[in-house]
Design an enzyme around this catalytic site. Structure first.
Site, short mmCIF file in Angstrom:
data_model
loop_
_atom_site.label_atom_id
_atom_site.label_comp_id
_atom_site.label_asym_id
_atom_site.label_seq_id
_atom_site.Cartn_x
_atom_site.Cartn_y
_atom_site.Cartn_z
N ASP A 517 5.60 -0.30 8.22
CA ASP A 517 5.16 0.83 7.39
C ASP A 517 5.56 0.57 5.94
O ASP A 517 6.29 -0.37 5.63
CB ASP A 517 5.72 2.16 7.90
CG ASP A 517 7.22 2.31 7.68
OD1 ASP A 517 7.85 1.35 7.16
OD2 ASP A 517 7.77 3.36 8.02
N ILE A 518 5.06 1.42 5.06
CA ILE A 518 5.29 1.25 3.61
C ILE A 518 6.62 1.89 3.24
O ILE A 518 6.90 3.03 3.60
CB ILE A 518 4.15 1.89 2.80
CG1 ILE A 518 2.81 1.26 3.20
CG2 ILE A 518 4.37 1.74 1.32
CD1 ILE A 518 1.62 1.92 2.53
N GLU A 560 1.81 6.27 7.42
CA GLU A 560 1.79 4.96 6.77
C GLU A 560 2.26 3.85 7.71
O GLU A 560 2.60 2.75 7.26
CB GLU A 560 2.67 4.99 5.51
CG GLU A 560 4.17 5.09 5.75
CD GLU A 560 4.64 6.53 5.89
OE1 GLU A 560 5.82 6.78 5.68
OE2 GLU A 560 3.80 7.41 6.20
#
Length: 641
Positions: A517-518, A560
């Site tokens: 994920d970011i 995300e």
């Protein structure tokens, strides 16, 4: 000779400074004063030598002054304006005073040069020059008067002659030239001011006209910032939507949005606008009272002088009535087609020599020709070449049957007729030969029926079939892909991961999972807005898709978070791919945001664990990557290692 001529031309031309009008004008003034001073000084030297009544010390002072002027001309060409102005003010004042002292009287012609000097100081230094030069000149004259009355000055020569005349005449010309130059500057300034004022008036008039055009436009005009917040609407927008100016300004343009406009329309719009291009399309929107309406829109980015978009301009037209008219026209056409199916058959007869002798009125419906026009046409004017060949083949068959004594056969075929407007129409033609008592052809009785509608329906049927297949494909895509990023969705991932587990258990092939994920994605959304955040997610999937293998399966897990299934891949291979993804993402520049990083967890499937166990391990690895400082990769080792 050429070098001398070039040097003289250089000295006679004031330096020019492109892009700096004030500096160029200053250089022009100093150059003019230097030329005047050089000319006057040269004239004074000539007059002194000619008159022979001026003391030699005066001639020496004037020669020194001439030298200063020549050096000042060199300084001017080099752009050293300060030195030139010092010579023309301080040094010039000293020279005038020295000349008066050398001549022993304040009544010498040189005293009048103070007038020229004061004028020059005012033009160079404006009000400070006026105060200082007038004061210094007054004090200098007062000092000369006192010195002369006390006998401190050399004994003067009060004789007058050509020297005084020449010097005074030169002084008149010098002062008049400066006065003329100042007058010209004033005239040009007034002229420029009038021109600028006229341009401003014209610009204001144009602006008023443009404002009236916008205010009275029959189209809705909306200006928003880059996030879609409305900053201006014209009266037409208010009359269409019911939202007054104050009710619309400050609100997001979503206040008129409905779910009836396809999402892909908005995606296409934003992709086009963010690329800096103009977008056009149609929306189904909602008025303030809740009723819906249709509108076509052209939306363009408004850019600053550097080409950077600052706002969006939307010019929209209410097409609700047109949509209703189109629907009514469609229904009307359907009714008329139904009627035409029963009234469009054309009955005609043809003589044995091939001449048409009768055509029913319905020919005008089918082909656009009146019966009289149709009966005058030849077969070449009636049919296309391919259909002509069919008719000629039938005529040949008729002739052959009659020659052989066989009964002539009826004819039935599809044929293409020419229409009056230049188009063609497909028809079904049925012909029955009519024989006379001798067994010869008396006439041919024909019926022509338009099958254009049938052809069209076949085409529409095929088109509908193709559309249905396309729609099914789109539905399948929508059911399995994420609408924002285009990656596979969570549901499809779970199905694929389960199949991967079965395949691994059956064929003993390694399979690994990668979850990432970011980092700090909430900060991106809070700082830049969710629209920019969505663009980051889309761009991230595009970047990662270029890194992973074609056989790898990339899906959006949620928010995300994204997951990758890597077939035939051990944990070491998965770690290499994960590290490659991390580096590529960290090096990529995302529009509006710049750089972002991702944290990744990796786990190879173990045959002894369930799907939940497998995903729990890769999720724990991601958590460790987050806890370990982010922008890193962590592996959840196989349980038996």
């Amino acid at each position: 000779m050429a070098t001398m001529e070039k040097m003289i031309r250089h000295w006679l031309t004031a330096p020019v400074f492109p892009g700096n009008e004030e500096k160029t004008q200053r250089a022009d003034l100093l150059h003019l004063v230097l030329l005047i001073s050089l000319a006057f000084t040269s004239l004074a030297i000539f007059a002194i030598v000619l008159g022979r009544t001026v003391p030699n010390r005066t001639l020496i002072i004037v020669l020194v002054w001439l030298t200063l002027l020549l050096q000042s001309m060199r300084w001017l060409q080099a752009g050293k304006f300060g030195r030139v102005e010092w010579v023309l003010t301080a040094a010039f004042f000293a020279v005038i005073t020295a000349v008066n002292i050398s001549q022993g009287t304040v009544r010498a012609p040189a005293t009048a040069i103070y007038v020229f000097w004061v004028t020059l100081a005012v033009m160079i230094y404006r009000l400070p020059g006026l105060i200082i030069s007038a004061g210094l000149s007054s004090l200098a004259v007062l000092g000369l008067i006192a010195a002369e009355n006390s006998g401190m000055l050399p004994k003067p020569d009060f004789s007058v002659g050509v020297t005084q005349w020449v010097i005074l005449t030169g002084l008149f010309l010098m002062t008049a030239t400066l006065a003329y130059y100042a007058s010209q500057l004033t005239y040009e300034a007034l002229k420029q001011s009038r021109n600028e004022n006229q341009q401003r008036i014209r610009a204001e008039a144009e602006l008023r006209k443009l404002t009236r055009v916008v205010e009275q436009s029959p189209n809705s005009i909306v200006i928003t910032d880059l996030t879609g917040t409305i900053e201006y609407v014209n009266p037409r927008f208010s009359s269409v939507t019911g939202y007054a100016f104050d009710e619309a300004v400050g609100k997001n343009s979503r206040i008129i949005k409905t779910d009836e406009t396809p999402p892909e329309t908005y995606r296409d719009m934003w992709q086009t606008l963010l690329s800096g291009c103009e977008w056009s399309g149609e929306f189904v929107n909602r008025k303030k009272d809740g009723s819906r309406y249709f509108e076509s829109a052209i939306i363009s980015p408004i850019t600053d002088n550097n080409g950077v978009a600052t706002h969006y301009l939307a010019v929209k037209q209410d097409i609700t009535e047109r949509k209703r008219a189109d629907e009514a026209l469609r229904l009307s056409e359907a009714r008329h087609r139904l009627i035409a199916n029963f009234a469009s058959d054309v009955i005609w007869t043809m003589a044995a020599d091939g001449k048409i002798v009768y055509v029913s009125p319905s020919v005008e419906i089918v082909r656009g020709f009146t019966p009289e026009e149709a009966m005058r046409q030849s077969i070449e004017e009636i049919l296309t070449p391919a259909s002509q060949a069919i008719v000629q083949q039938y005529f040949a068959q008729l002739h052959s049957d009659l020659q052989a004594g066989r009964p002539p056969q009826a004819f039935r075929s599809e044929m293409e007729y020419r229409c009056k407007d230049g188009s063609t129409v497909w028809t079904e033609v049925m012909v029955q030969p009519v024989l006379n008592k001798k067994g010869a052809i008396a006439e041919l009785l024909g019926v022509t029926r338009s099958i254009a509608e049938h052809k069209r329906l076949l085409h529409e049927l095929q088109t509908a079939k193709d559309a249905a297949e396309h729609a099914n494909a789109e539905l399948q895509k929508m059911a399995t892909t994420d609408s924002l990023t285009g990656a596979w969705n969570r549901r499809h991932f779970e199905h694929t991961a389960a199949n991967a587990r079965v395949q691994t258990l059956r064929y003993k092939q390694p399979v690994s999972m990668l979850l990432f994920d970011i980092d700090h994605f909430k900060v991106v959304n809070d700082r830049y807005g969710h629209q920019i955040g969505d663009q980051v997610l889309i761009e991230l999937i595009r970047v990662v898709s270029q890194v992973i293998r074609d056989a790898d399966f990339l899906a959006r897990w949620g928010g995300e978070e994204f997951v990758v299934i890597m077939y035939h891949c051990t944990e070491s291979g998965a770690m290499q791919l994960a590290e490659k993804i991390r580096k590529v993402v960290a090096a990529h520049r995302f529009p509006e945001v710049g750089g972002v990083t991702v944290s990744l967890g990796v786990a190879e499937f173990n045959a002894s664990e369930t799907m939940d166990d497998w995903f729990r391990r890769v999720d724990q690895a991601l958590f460790q990557a987050k806890s370990g400082g982010r922008n890193t990769v962590r592996l959840s080792p196989l349980p038996n290692t």
